[in-house]
Design an enzyme around this catalytic site. Sequence first.
Site, mmCIF file in Angstrom:
data_model
loop_
_atom_site.group_PDB
_atom_site.id
_atom_site.type_symbol
_atom_site.label_atom_id
_atom_site.label_comp_id
_atom_site.label_asym_id
_atom_site.label_seq_id
_atom_site.Cartn_x
_atom_site.Cartn_y
_atom_site.Cartn_z
ATOM 1 N N ASP A 1 0.841 -1.191 0.000
ATOM 2 C CA ASP A 1 0.000 0.000 0.000
ATOM 3 C C ASP A 1 0.881 1.248 0.000
ATOM 4 O OD1 ASP A 1 -1.822 2.040 0.518
ATOM 5 O OD2 ASP A 1 -2.903 0.916 2.050
ATOM 6 N N GLY B 1 -1.966 -4.949 -2.305
ATOM 7 C CA GLY B 1 -2.049 -3.503 -2.216
ATOM 8 C C GLY B 1 -3.050 -2.963 -1.210
ATOM 9 N N HIS B 2 -3.530 -1.757 -1.488
ATOM 10 C CA HIS B 2 -4.373 -0.968 -0.588
ATOM 11 C C HIS B 2 -5.690 -1.672 -0.255
ATOM 12 C CE1 HIS B 2 -5.830 2.748 1.233
ATOM 13 N NE2 HIS B 2 -6.874 2.779 0.417
ATOM 14 N N PHE B 3 -6.328 -2.245 -1.268
ATOM 15 C CA PHE B 3 -7.591 -2.961 -1.069
ATOM 16 C C PHE B 3 -7.300 -4.466 -1.041
ATOM 17 C CE2 PHE B 3 -9.114 1.091 -2.792
ATOM 18 C CZ PHE B 3 -10.136 1.398 -1.895
#
Length: 322
Positions: free
Chosen positions: A273, A299-301
């Site tokens: 992220d 990653g972020h999600f």
Amino acid sequence: MKKIIGIALGITLVMGACKNGKTIPENEKTTENKVTMNPIYYKKLDVNGVHIAYREAGNPENPAIVLLHGFPSSSHQYRKVLNALADNYYLIAPDYPGFGNSDFPSTDTYTYTFDNLAKTIDQFLELKGLSEYALMIQDYGAPVGFRIATAHPERITAIVNQNGNAYEEGLGEAWATTKELWKNRNAETEKAMLPVFSLEGLEWQYTHGVRNPEVVNPDTWHLDYLRLSRPNAHKVNLDLFYDYQNNVKLYPKWQQYLREHQPPMLIVWGKNDAFFPASGAEAYKKDVKDIDFNIYDTGHFALEEEGEAILKKMRSFLNQHL
């Protein structure tokens, strides 16, 4: 003729009781083609004149989990959680004002700050009659959730944390342009933020750091782009970007809450992220004793790529603590 029909019927019944050459037990014959799905309901609730949309699944008699989404998403980001865990838990995922399917009130009638978003969601939970619940937080879900937790520490049974930051060391390099906005909000620093709202910028937020972008549903960023293309949407979200500095100022208060109340916490963090790197996850170890710590190469999600692994961890953690 009757004899032939009888023989044919007998053969059919025998074949129907077999599958791949194996006899099907009697108790499975009537259910082999049955598919059990947990229904998700899409509802709205009036909170001081603002209609808050929310997704609801599971039996209200079961332990409750409140799912708080991040930017630029909505309750849509928790669709896998709602589908998977509604058999044992009561799940509620609201959309903040201006997000998802909730009302998008004018700035003349609604102040877009994290204090106010949290106040609205807190009132929403009051109206739903929830007096005890676990929180799942991600991105914006952290500042909303920690405000609710510090206001009602006795209500929080556990926290599932997927890239929800509460430490300065957890602010990644992607905050550089936002920090410039904090220093001096003007036309130039606002313009530097605009690529975030583009279709390409939104796609990057979902796919940056994932191992295989093909597992990420493109409906995610297309839905967000549609909502962020509404009149005044950029202005409202720039207001929230600017106000995020007040979340950072509250980090010590949230850390004190963790030290004093020690909510059981499950960390399921995407380490790639750019906004909230793994250093933010590590920081929780300073303050939380009962912590189930998990870092994923995504990653972020993180739910998009690691949904199966995260949901397995969630079920184990929640079964233990709720």
